[in-house]
Design a protein around this motif. Structure first.
Motif, short mmCIF file in Angstrom:
data_model
loop_
_atom_site.label_atom_id
_atom_site.label_comp_id
_atom_site.label_asym_id
_atom_site.label_seq_id
_atom_site.Cartn_x
_atom_site.Cartn_y
_atom_site.Cartn_z
N ILE A 1 0.83 -1.20 0.00
CA ILE A 1 0.00 0.00 0.00
C ILE A 1 0.87 1.25 0.00
O ILE A 1 0.61 2.21 -0.71
N SER A 2 1.87 1.25 0.85
CA SER A 2 2.76 2.41 0.94
C SER A 2 3.40 2.72 -0.41
O SER A 2 3.44 3.87 -0.86
N THR A 3 3.91 1.68 -1.06
CA THR A 3 4.51 1.86 -2.38
C THR A 3 3.48 2.36 -3.38
O THR A 3 3.77 3.26 -4.20
N GLY A 4 2.29 1.80 -3.32
CA GLY A 4 1.23 2.24 -4.23
C GLY A 4 0.90 3.70 -4.05
O GLY A 4 0.70 4.43 -5.03
N ARG A 5 0.85 4.16 -2.82
CA ARG A 5 0.54 5.56 -2.57
C ARG A 5 1.63 6.49 -3.08
O ARG A 5 1.37 7.57 -3.62
N LEU B 1 2.93 0.96 -11.82
CA LEU B 1 1.94 0.34 -10.94
C LEU B 1 1.82 -1.17 -11.17
O LEU B 1 1.45 -1.91 -10.25
N ALA B 2 2.12 -1.64 -12.36
CA ALA B 2 1.87 -3.04 -12.71
C ALA B 2 2.46 -4.04 -11.71
O ALA B 2 1.75 -4.92 -11.22
N PRO B 3 3.77 -3.94 -11.37
CA PRO B 3 4.31 -4.93 -10.43
C PRO B 3 3.72 -4.79 -9.02
O PRO B 3 3.63 -5.78 -8.29
N VAL B 4 3.32 -3.59 -8.65
CA VAL B 4 2.73 -3.40 -7.32
C VAL B 4 1.33 -4.01 -7.27
O VAL B 4 0.96 -4.66 -6.29
N VAL B 5 0.58 -3.81 -8.33
CA VAL B 5 -0.75 -4.41 -8.42
C VAL B 5 -0.63 -5.93 -8.40
O VAL B 5 -1.45 -6.63 -7.78
N ILE C 1 3.64 5.89 -5.59
CA ILE C 1 3.57 5.91 -7.05
C ILE C 1 2.38 6.75 -7.51
O ILE C 1 2.49 7.56 -8.45
N CYS C 2 1.24 6.57 -6.86
CA CYS C 2 0.03 7.28 -7.27
C CYS C 2 0.14 8.79 -7.07
O CYS C 2 -0.59 9.56 -7.71
N ALA C 3 1.04 9.21 -6.20
CA ALA C 3 1.25 10.66 -6.05
C ALA C 3 1.72 11.27 -7.37
O ALA C 3 1.48 12.44 -7.65
N GLY C 4 2.39 10.45 -8.19
CA GLY C 4 2.87 10.93 -9.48
C GLY C 4 1.82 10.94 -10.56
O GLY C 4 2.09 11.39 -11.69
N LEU C 5 0.62 10.45 -10.26
CA LEU C 5 -0.46 10.46 -11.25
C LEU C 5 -1.14 11.82 -11.35
O LEU C 5 -1.90 12.08 -12.28
N HIS C 6 -0.89 12.68 -10.35
CA HIS C 6 -1.46 14.03 -10.33
C HIS C 6 -2.99 13.99 -10.46
O HIS C 6 -3.59 14.78 -11.18
N GLY C 7 -3.59 13.04 -9.74
CA GLY C 7 -5.05 12.96 -9.70
C GLY C 7 -5.66 12.09 -10.77
O GLY C 7 -6.86 11.80 -10.72
N TYR D 1 -8.86 0.02 -9.83
CA TYR D 1 -9.33 -0.27 -8.47
C TYR D 1 -8.22 -0.04 -7.45
O TYR D 1 -8.45 0.55 -6.38
N PHE D 2 -7.03 -0.48 -7.78
CA PHE D 2 -5.90 -0.29 -6.87
C PHE D 2 -5.63 1.19 -6.63
O PHE D 2 -5.39 1.62 -5.50
N VAL D 3 -5.69 1.97 -7.70
CA VAL D 3 -5.49 3.42 -7.57
C VAL D 3 -6.57 4.00 -6.67
O VAL D 3 -6.29 4.82 -5.77
N TRP D 4 -7.80 3.58 -6.89
CA TRP D 4 -8.90 4.07 -6.03
C TRP D 4 -8.64 3.69 -4.58
O TRP D 4 -8.83 4.50 -3.67
N LEU D 5 -8.20 2.47 -4.37
CA LEU D 5 -8.03 1.97 -3.01
C LEU D 5 -6.98 2.75 -2.24
O LEU D 5 -7.17 3.05 -1.06
N VAL D 6 -5.87 3.06 -2.89
CA VAL D 6 -4.77 3.71 -2.16
C VAL D 6 -4.90 5.23 -2.13
O VAL D 6 -4.14 5.90 -1.42
#
Length: 281
Positions: A118-122, A151-155, A124-130, A228-233
């Motif tokens: 989860i921590s790693t996902g968050r 995100l692929a390997p984290v998912v 990475i997702c910070a770089g998605l800019h929303g 879904y993973f992006v939504w979750l984190v």
């Protein structure tokens, strides 16, 4: 749980294996089963070196002694074989029972394994800019595209944690069913995945129906695994791998909302060791 099922789950999933290795008695039972199997493969049938009297026409005492020794050696071999098979099978039966006997330990280990995912996902997702879909990612620019590809390997790791969890929960069908809705069939609508699902979607367990009998409920999460993973984190969801005890407490809290407030306060206290981890799904 059967030994072959445990073996398959461990062979295909490093998270399951790591959790299994933490169970009391696992190391001893595993080592015993492996050694017994190895010794079985090394057993060698004794052979007779003296020629038969039928080829010489002479029955000697030496031949009689050799026959007696050979038969004793065969008897000893079968005794060893039987002992090793019994020991191996007992050790394997012990291994197969551990994920059931110590399910909460395994689930707790998997819950801990979820945290860094989860921590790693968050991060990475910070770089998605929303951005939360491929189309939005393309519009967000190069950095977002790069983040999405990371995100692929984290998912995939998230999916493995869940697969390990479901392998453990396969032995607890009642608890698995209680974690779901009898009406809502969305595969992600389950207490097994999100600790605060009642807050995220209050009507998920008992959604209303329209005049045509269709459910008047829509999932707050996307259907696609990566989305879904992006939504979750990035949402207020609190992913977890609950223990059987935590699931039982959650069901009790629903039956007694006042007590549930007290329990939730304890669970949410960051100083407690039972707080659900915010992990990605």
């Amino acid at each position: 749980m059967s030994y072959p099922r445990v073996q398959r789950a461990a062979a295909d999933n490093e998270f399951y294996t790591a959790a299994l290795e933490q169970l009391p008695g696992y190391q001893q039972a595993h080592a015993t089963a492996e050694q017994a199997e190895q010794l079985l493969r090394e057993l060698i049938s004794p052979s007779m070196t003296l020629p038969s009297p039928l080829s010489t026409g002479i029955v000697t005492g030496e031949w009689l002694d050799a026959v007696a020794a050979h038969r004793q050696a065969l008897s000893d071999l079968e005794a060893r074989r039987a002992a090793l098979i019994e020991l191996r099978d007992t050790a394997r039966a012990t291994l197969a029972s551990l994920p059931v006997l110590y399910a909460d330990i395994m689930l707790g280990e998997l819950n801990a394994a979820l945290a860094p995912v989860i921590s790693t996902g968050r991060e990475i997702c910070a770089g998605l800019h929303g951005a939360s879909t491929p189309r939005e990612v393309l519009d967000a620019g190069t950095d977002a595209v790069r983040a999405w590809s990371n995100l692929a390997p984290v998912v995939a790791r998230y999916a493995k944690v869940r697969a390990a969890q479901f392998a453990v929960m396969a032995e607890f069908s009642d608890e698995t069913q209680m974690a779901k809705s009898t009406i809502n069939t969305d595969r992600r609508a389950s207490d097994l995945l999100v600790a605060n699902l009642d807050e995220i979607s209050p009507s998920w367990r008992n959604p209303a129906r329209d005049y045509n009998g269709n459910l008047m409920w829509s999932a707050p999460w996307p259907a696609d695994d990566t989305e879904y993973f992006v939504w979750l984190v990035t949402s207020d969801a609190r992913p977890w791998v609950p223990t059987l005890a935590q699931l039982d407490q959650q069901h009790r809290d629903r039956a007694d909302p006042i007590q549930g407030v007290i329990a939730t306060t304890v669970i949410d206290n960051p100083l407690t060791t039972t707080s659900p981890l915010g992990a990605p799904a």
